[in-house]
Every structure is written in C-alpha cells, then in structure tokens.
Design an enzyme around this catalytic site. Structure first.
Site, PDB file in Angstrom:
ATOM      1  N   CYS A   2      43.274  30.185  45.217  1.00 55.79           N
ATOM      2  CA  CYS A   2      43.293  31.587  44.818  1.00 55.79           C
ATOM      3  C   CYS A   2      42.762  31.788  43.398  1.00 55.79           C
ATOM      4  O   CYS A   2      42.736  30.877  42.575  1.00 55.79           O
ATOM      5  CB  CYS A   2      44.687  32.200  44.930  1.00 55.79           C
ATOM      6  SG  CYS A   2      45.493  31.923  46.510  1.00 55.79           S
ATOM      7  N   ARG A   3      42.376  33.005  43.123  1.00 57.57           N
ATOM      8  CA  ARG A   3      41.985  33.488  41.804  1.00 57.57           C
ATOM      9  C   ARG A   3      42.596  34.873  41.660  1.00 57.57           C
ATOM     10  O   ARG A   3      42.641  35.657  42.619  1.00 57.57           O
ATOM     11  CB  ARG A   3      40.468  33.611  41.661  1.00 57.57           C
ATOM     12  CG  ARG A   3      39.660  32.341  41.896  1.00 57.57           C
ATOM     13  CD  ARG A   3      39.591  31.436  40.663  1.00 57.57           C
ATOM     14  NE  ARG A   3      40.747  30.551  40.599  1.00 57.57           N
ATOM     15  CZ  ARG A   3      40.946  29.676  39.605  1.00 57.57           C
ATOM     16  NH1 ARG A   3      40.092  29.591  38.599  1.00 57.57           N
ATOM     17  NH2 ARG A   3      42.007  28.899  39.608  1.00 57.57           N
TER      18      ARG A   3
END
Length: 252
Positions: A2-3
């Site tokens: 994720c970001r």
C-alpha cells in the site's frame, strides 16, 4: 504493501494531490519509487475528504485498481477540499472483502489507513482480539489486518485518547504480538494528522507560511522540502507544524 497520503491546507482539487503529480498516488499504484514490499497496488483504492462546514468526511472507494477508474479521474478534477486522506492498496491476503477492505476506514470525523502487514495474520492477532468486545469484532469493516488495526485504534479514540497515543499504543502491542509487522498508520480528523513510521517509508512536506502539510508514504514530486521520517517514529501535525517523537520498541 500500500501507499497512502494525508493533506491539510488551503482547498485544492483532489487531482492536485493524487492524479496530477508525476509520482502521485495514481502512478504509485503501478510504479511506486520507494515501496519496500510488494510491487503493484492494484487491490483497490480510496479517498476521503472534508467539505466546508461538515466535520464528517465523504469517501469514494473501489476494489479495482485506480488506473482503471475513469470516473475517479473526473471526480478528482472538480472536488476540492482542505483535508484529504487517500490510499492505494496491495492486499496482505488476496480476495478479502473487496471495496470494504479499501482505505480509508472511517468513523465519525475520523479517517484511517494502514500501510503494511501484521505478520502471521490472523493467528498472531488472537491475543489482542481478546481485548476487544465481541460486538466490536463483529462490526469489523472487513476480514483484514488493516480493519483489525483500525478497531484497536478506534477503541482508544472513543476512550478519549489523543490521536498520537491512539496510534502509538496499538503499534507497540502489535509489534510485541507479531514481531516483524509493518505498521505505518495514518489518521486524520480534518484538523490534525497523526502517523507512524514502523517498517516502511514515510515522508512529510511542511509549508507553515502557506498553512500546508502533506504526509505520505513517498514524495509525489521532487520538491526539496520533502523530509523523511525516521523508522520507529510517531508524527503529529497541523497545517503549520510537524512534531516527530521516537517510538520505543516493545519489551521482549
């Protein structure tokens, strides 16, 4: 894994933060520059934002990759906000709950995201699950480690703890129960931001004169004012200030 990104400042179109920058979350969904685990964030995305005079944020979430959602690009072009939290997702385990598993998670004025993974999930989290009332376990937004982490944080927020403590203590508890977990958490109520750097990258850009603060997994452009947050650190921020506090490792 994720970001994510949070923004506080003058009202801007969502696209200014997410789709327009050369290295924004849109591009980070398939070509992140600093992601240490995983390669493609194609398991969903979401954005939450606050409208003037309304403390409860709106959300737009999907289970599909952000690059395939043309409606989102159009939405991001016209929707403006002074406070935003957005994320693109690389799932810890495949196939869990679709859109409901995409950050940001929400409750009342709060928006939350988790970048990372609880090692050994779900077995490793069993000792902490016993601390949650059964009704809260049944109300989990999704059957994912991130939704469980959000439940731990939300329990503390509802008990009146400040946002920094509400993030830091679950991080320490999870790190003790599941060593090697990556626990970069991000939380906002539209007025402040709290975040942890624990096992993955975290950066911030502070512009006090403009009343603007951005906290993100990685910079979305090459502005030299971006600063990296050291690992094992709690970040708390407003529009005009950023405070970094070291986080202690849990006792063996």
């Amino acid at each position: 894994m994720c970001r994510h990104l949070a923004y506080l400042g003058p009202a801007v179109p969502l696209g200014r933060l997410l789709t327009d920058p050369v290295h924004g979350l849109l591009r980070q969904s398939w070509a992140p520059r600093m992601q240490r685990y995983g390669t493609v964030n194609a398991d969903g995305f979401g954005v939450g934002w606050y409208a003037p005079g309304d403390p409860v944020p709106g959300r737009y979430r999907r289970a599909a990759p952000v690059w395939g959602d043309l409606s989102f690009v159009d939405l991001a072009r016209v929707v403006r906000s002074e406070a935003v939290l957005a994320a693109v997702r690389d799932a810890t385990l495949p196939g869990a709950d679709g859109e409901a598993a995409a950050a940001p998670f929400a409750d009342g004025t709060w928006l939350f995201s988790h970048n990372g993974a609880v090692r050994g999930w779900p077995e490793s989290a069993v000792p902490l699950a016993s601390d949650l009332p059964p009704a809260e376990l049944l109300r989990l937004a999704a059957r994912t480690d991130s939704a469980f982490v959000w439940a731990l944080v939300l329990r503390r927020l509802r008990a009146g703890e400040d946002p920094g403590t509400a993030l830091a203590e679950p991080v320490r508890e999870l790190a003790a129960a599941a060593p090697g977990s990556r626990l970069n958490l991000l939380l906002t109520d539209g007025r402040t931001v709290a975040a942890t750097a624990w096992g993955d990258s975290l950066w911030y850009l502070s512009d006090p004169q403009a009343g603007r603060t951005v906290v993100a997994s990685e910079p979305y452009d090459d502005d030299p004012r971006w600063a990296e947050v050291p690992d094992r650190t709690l970040l708390t921020a407003s529009r005009t200030s950023v405070l970094l506090t070291p986080l202690k490792e849990p006792a063996p």
